[in-house]
Scaffold this active site. Structure first.
Site, PDB file in Angstrom:
ATOM      1  CE  LYS A 197      -3.603   2.423   2.514  1.00  0.00           C
ATOM      2  NZ  LYS A 197      -4.554   2.401   3.617  1.00  0.00           N
ATOM      3  CE  LYS A 249      -6.305   1.791  -0.324  1.00  0.00           C
ATOM      4  NZ  LYS A 249      -6.889   1.704   0.990  1.00  0.00           N
ATOM      5  CB  SER A 275     -11.345   7.757  -2.968  1.00  0.00           C
ATOM      6  OG  SER A 275     -10.066   8.147  -2.490  1.00  0.00           O
ATOM      7  CE1 TYR A 314     -15.122   3.526  -2.188  1.00  0.00           C
ATOM      8  CE2 TYR A 314     -13.287   3.884  -3.697  1.00  0.00           C
ATOM      9  CZ  TYR A 314     -13.772   3.757  -2.413  1.00  0.00           C
ATOM     10  OH  TYR A 314     -12.913   3.856  -1.344  1.00  0.00           O
TER      11      TYR A 314
HETATM   12  C1  PBG Z   1      -6.889   3.454   5.680  1.00  0.00           C
HETATM   13  C2  PBG Z   1      -7.431   3.410   4.310  1.00  0.00           C
HETATM   14  C3  PBG Z   1      -7.375   4.410   3.336  1.00  0.00           C
HETATM   15  C4  PBG Z   1      -8.050   3.913   2.227  1.00  0.00           C
HETATM   16  C5  PBG Z   1      -8.506   2.650   2.547  1.00  0.00           C
HETATM   17  N1  PBG Z   1      -8.094   2.339   3.821  1.00  0.00           N
HETATM   18  C6  PBG Z   1      -6.851   5.785   3.406  1.00  0.00           C
HETATM   19  C7  PBG Z   1      -5.428   6.006   3.605  1.00  0.00           C
HETATM   20  O1  PBG Z   1      -4.609   5.101   3.693  1.00  0.00           O
HETATM   21  O2  PBG Z   1      -5.089   7.194   3.717  1.00  0.00           O
HETATM   22  C8  PBG Z   1      -8.234   4.635   0.947  1.00  0.00           C
HETATM   23  C9  PBG Z   1      -9.260   4.114   0.040  1.00  0.00           C
HETATM   24  C10 PBG Z   1      -9.587   5.038  -1.061  1.00  0.00           C
HETATM   25  O3  PBG Z   1      -8.941   6.074  -1.236  1.00  0.00           O
HETATM   26  O4  PBG Z   1     -10.537   4.719  -1.803  1.00  0.00           O
HETATM   27  N2  PBG Z   1      -7.851   2.949   6.599  1.00  0.00           N
END
Ligand code: PBG
Length: 328
Positions: A197, A249, A275, A314
């Site tokens: 991630k 991710k 997102s 989504y």
């Molecule tokens: C952290 C988490 C995030 C997302 C999923 N789990 C945000 C981050 O790491 O800042 C992001 C998912 C998305 O942007 O659609 N709990």
């Protein structure tokens, strides 16, 4: 004049021909729908930066889950938006807290017809917005966070989660959660490890989705976008620690990583179309700059093609509807 003997265009001449030879397809069972549930909400609250996505009430969450099951999606991933936050994210452990209550409601609604997953991370629950607890110096404390993650995993399993998704990028998180689940008798609760991630600007709209309190960044725990080799280390650690699935991710800016992981992983590989990826396509489409539906399909296909077995998106329910209508 010499004419070509190889004519790849033969197989592109009609929709039927192209469908026959398509190497990848989008199938509802390969899609996972991420959803947000907000404590105290009396009606679904639309998200400005993610048109079409809402923060659900417990009731609208149930309805979305029922629809996802009806459409044949592979799974649903829940994120909670609590009313109160504190330094240690204690609402995450409360069996009646928004996320655990949401998991319980969804599990009741859909049973075993789709896989119920819950985000296992503290950022939605902490008043500082970090994915873990802080030391006195304000640094994210890896091992103190692990202890809470273990308890969070058990709380989510007890609420009915089939699979938990640790997304905080703490070292050792999969091992600690696995141990905690096993000790509590939840040997069958699976772990979807957010293995690689990255610290990404494309999470922007998610911060609105969960009303994140974060100031600053997550660069001391999420990966540096400059790194490729390091993703293999993260994945191999998670596999050693007992991850049942591994995830990459974001998706689209990391298709090379996804391909690398797909080539070595002996467990299923997921990718999260996040997102910002959603928001960019919606925004460009609403300006008439790109064809929305085509762009959605192309983006998800590219993630499958790069090697993802499952895609969190989504658009999962909408894509599943299109499959039913014979558009995919
Ligand atoms: C952290 C988490 C995030 C997302 C999923 N789990 C945000 C981050 O790491 O800042 C992001 C998912 C998305 O942007 O659609 N709990």
């Amino acid at each position: 004049m010499s004419f070509p003997t190889h004519r790849p265009r033969r197989l592109r001449q009609s929709a039927a021909m192209r469908r026959l030879v398509a190497e990848h397809r989008i199938h509802p069972a390969d899609l996972i729908l991420p959803v947000f549930v907000r404590e105290g909400a009396t009606e679904p609250i639309p998200l400005q930066s993610m048109p079409g996505v809402v923060q659900h009430t417990q009731d609208s969450l149930r309805a979305a889950a029922a629809e996802a099951a009806e459409l044949g999606l592979g799974g649903i991933m829940l994120f909670g938006v609590p009313e109160t936050r504190d330094a240690t994210g204690s609402a995450s452990l409360d069996p009646a807290g928004v996320l655990n209550a949401g998991v319980r409601a969804v599990k009741q609604e859909v049973g075993d017809s789709l896989v119920v997953m819950s985000d296992l991370c503290l950022d939605e629950f902490t008043d500082h917005g970090h994915c873990g607890v802080l030391t006195a110096d304000g640094v994210v404390d890896n091992d103190a966070t692990l202890e809470i993650y273990g308890r969070m995993g058990v709380a989510q399993a007890e609420a009915g989660a089939d699979m938990v998704g640790p997304s905080g990028m703490m070292d050792g998180q999969v091992a600690v959660i696995r141990q905690a689940l096993d000790d509590a008798g939840h040997q069958d609760t699976a772990i979807l490890a957010y293995a690689a991630k990255y610290s990404s600007a494309f999470y922007g709209p998610f911060r609105e989705a969960v009303d994140s309190q974060l100031t600053g960044d997550r660069k001391t725990y999420q990966m540096d976008p400059a790194n490729r080799r390091e993703a293999m280390l993260e994945v191999s650690l998670d596999l050693d620690e007992g991850a049942d699935l591994v995830m990459v991710k974001p998706a689209m800016s990391y298709l090379d990583i996804l391909r690398d992981v797909a080539e070595v992983s002996d467990v299923p590989v997921a990718a999260y179309q996040i997102s910002g990826e959603y928001a960019m396509i919606e925004a460009a489409a609403s300006n008439g700059w790109i064809n929305r539906d085509q762009a959605i399909i192309e983006s998800v296909l590219s993630i499958r093609r790069a090697g993802a077995d499952s895609v969190l998106t989504y658009w999962a329910s909408e894509l599943a509807r299109w499959t039913k209508e014979g558009r995919l």
